[in-house]
Scaffold this active site. Structure first.
Site, mmCIF file in Angstrom:
data_model
loop_
_atom_site.group_PDB
_atom_site.id
_atom_site.type_symbol
_atom_site.label_atom_id
_atom_site.label_comp_id
_atom_site.label_asym_id
_atom_site.label_seq_id
_atom_site.Cartn_x
_atom_site.Cartn_y
_atom_site.Cartn_z
ATOM 1 N N ASN A 10 -31.312 55.024 -22.653
ATOM 2 C CA ASN A 10 -29.609 56.185 -21.851
ATOM 3 C C ASN A 10 -29.159 57.485 -22.815
ATOM 4 O O ASN A 10 -29.476 57.845 -24.414
ATOM 5 C CB ASN A 10 -28.429 54.560 -23.307
ATOM 6 C CG ASN A 10 -27.033 55.502 -23.489
ATOM 7 O OD1 ASN A 10 -26.706 56.129 -22.544
ATOM 8 N ND2 ASN A 10 -25.950 54.917 -23.769
ATOM 9 N N LYS A 12 -26.320 58.965 -23.190
ATOM 10 C CA LYS A 12 -25.675 59.832 -24.007
ATOM 11 C C LYS A 12 -25.335 61.139 -24.140
ATOM 12 O O LYS A 12 -25.221 61.800 -22.785
ATOM 13 C CB LYS A 12 -25.559 60.008 -26.166
ATOM 14 C CG LYS A 12 -26.305 58.399 -26.168
ATOM 15 C CD LYS A 12 -26.381 57.691 -27.529
ATOM 16 C CE LYS A 12 -26.911 56.228 -27.571
ATOM 17 N NZ LYS A 12 -26.625 55.850 -28.927
ATOM 18 N N HIS A 96 -20.162 49.606 -23.722
ATOM 19 C CA HIS A 96 -21.830 50.301 -24.687
ATOM 20 C C HIS A 96 -21.124 50.327 -26.461
ATOM 21 O O HIS A 96 -19.717 51.039 -26.095
ATOM 22 C CB HIS A 96 -21.917 51.772 -24.484
ATOM 23 C CG HIS A 96 -23.387 51.941 -25.371
ATOM 24 N ND1 HIS A 96 -22.273 52.437 -27.342
ATOM 25 C CD2 HIS A 96 -24.782 52.091 -25.457
ATOM 26 C CE1 HIS A 96 -24.033 52.403 -27.408
ATOM 27 N NE2 HIS A 96 -24.985 52.721 -26.859
ATOM 28 N N GLU A 98 -19.918 52.612 -28.363
ATOM 29 C CA GLU A 98 -19.930 53.729 -28.952
ATOM 30 C C GLU A 98 -18.489 54.381 -28.204
ATOM 31 O O GLU A 98 -18.126 54.436 -28.275
ATOM 32 C CB GLU A 98 -21.079 55.130 -28.204
ATOM 33 C CG GLU A 98 -22.200 55.021 -29.435
ATOM 34 C CD GLU A 98 -23.422 55.497 -29.707
ATOM 35 O OE1 GLU A 98 -23.641 56.289 -28.175
ATOM 36 O OE2 GLU A 98 -24.285 55.844 -29.775
ATOM 37 N N GLU A 168 -27.288 45.295 -28.521
ATOM 38 C CA GLU A 168 -26.966 45.835 -29.747
ATOM 39 C C GLU A 168 -26.527 45.657 -30.781
ATOM 40 O O GLU A 168 -25.402 46.211 -30.428
ATOM 41 C CB GLU A 168 -26.977 47.725 -28.520
ATOM 42 C CG GLU A 168 -27.641 48.057 -27.092
ATOM 43 C CD GLU A 168 -27.567 49.466 -26.490
ATOM 44 O OE1 GLU A 168 -28.408 49.485 -27.118
ATOM 45 O OE2 GLU A 168 -27.143 49.862 -26.644
ATOM 46 N N GLY A 174 -28.553 53.908 -33.436
ATOM 47 C CA GLY A 174 -28.794 55.642 -34.171
ATOM 48 C C GLY A 174 -29.049 55.615 -35.845
ATOM 49 O O GLY A 174 -29.485 56.711 -35.968
ATOM 50 N N SER A 214 -32.660 51.890 -31.791
ATOM 51 C CA SER A 214 -33.248 52.591 -32.821
ATOM 52 C C SER A 214 -34.724 51.882 -32.609
ATOM 53 O O SER A 214 -36.090 51.564 -32.769
ATOM 54 C CB SER A 214 -33.805 51.767 -33.823
ATOM 55 O OG SER A 214 -32.250 52.792 -35.222
#
Ligand code: 13P
Length: 253
Positions: A10, A12, A96, A98, A168, A174, A214
């Protein structure tokens, strides 16, 4: 039941069009001999058609990171499933964290997007995961149950034949903090049985469940060794072809 592993990158909001094409072509060369793992990258909307064209004759699949559920219309700034399909996407990452965190994505919009993706023959990658606070409050399983049940509501297992689930944990994205083997094992087993409860044993056995958060060349082998982990959704470590290939070739590590 055999599930071919999917290692997905991904990207991003990273890389301009030319940068994305350069990395994609570097990766293509490194992936020439890959047959036992499916590889997918999801660049930005703008890079998607460029990357899809560059990878036309390769074994690397292309995905989109989001889409809007309406087919077309006065929805300034949005892109439909059909448009991403026409631009070369085969997979669609949906829900996702985010997007849930920063852009108001809800289980309802996620379910509409999954339906739109399926109608356009895109393979949906449904992302789910708990926050650190939810885990601390022992709500991990109830949150995942809600995200999966609501996200897939109203869809039959025939429609969901290409579904991929991506677990996730928000606190592992991250942050360099990977979930432990025990934590991943416990959640993936839970998700496998949840799919069985919601659909069938056959469906559950066929559906790939990825881990994301990660993932890097140092931890991928251990994560991929977990029974119900069928692949990885990789953020930061997928941006560099040399690094990403080490994750894709996790069996050689
Ligand atoms: P990182 O691998 O950078 O933690 O990101 C994971 C992710 O969000 C993939 O979708």
């Amino acid at each position: 039941m055999s599930r071919i592993p999917l290692i997905a990158g991904n990207w991003k909001m990273y890389k301009t069009g030319p940068e994305a094409v350069e990395t994609a072509l570097d990766l293509e060369k490194l992936c020439l001999d890959i047959t036992d793992v499916e590889v997918m990258i999801a660049p930005t909307y703008l890079s998607l058609p460029l990357v899809a064209t560059a990878l036309r004759d390769s074994n690397i699949k292309v995905g989109v990171q989001n889409l809007y559920f309406e087919e077309q219309g006065a929805f300034t700034g949005e892109v439909s499933a059909q448009m991403t399909k026409a631009a070369g996407a085969e997979y669609a990452i949906i829900g996702h964290s985010e997007r849930r965190q920063y852009f108001g994505e809800t289980d309802l919009s996620v379910s509409k997007k999954i339906k739109a993706a399926i109608q356009s023959n895109l393979k949906p990658v449904l992302c789910i995961g708990e926050t650190e606070a939810q885990r601390d409050e022992q709500k991990t399983f109830s949150i995942l149950d809600k995200q999966v049940s609501n996200g897939l509501k109203g869809l039959s297992f025939d429609e969901l034949e290409n579904l991929v689930l991506a677990y996730e944990p928000v606190w592992a994205i991250g942050t360099g903090k990977t979930a432990s083997v025990d934590q991943v094992d416990e959640v993936h087993q839970y998700l496998r049985s949840l799919l069985e409860k919601l659909f069938s044993k056959d469906f559950s056995g066929k559906t790939r469940i990825l881990y994301g958060g990660s993932v890097n060349p140092d931890n991928v082998k251990e994560l991929m060794g977990i029974k119900d982990v069928d692949g990885a959704l990789v953020g930061g470590a997928s941006l560099d072809a040399e690094k990403f290939i080490n994750i894709i070739k996790y069996r050689d590590l």
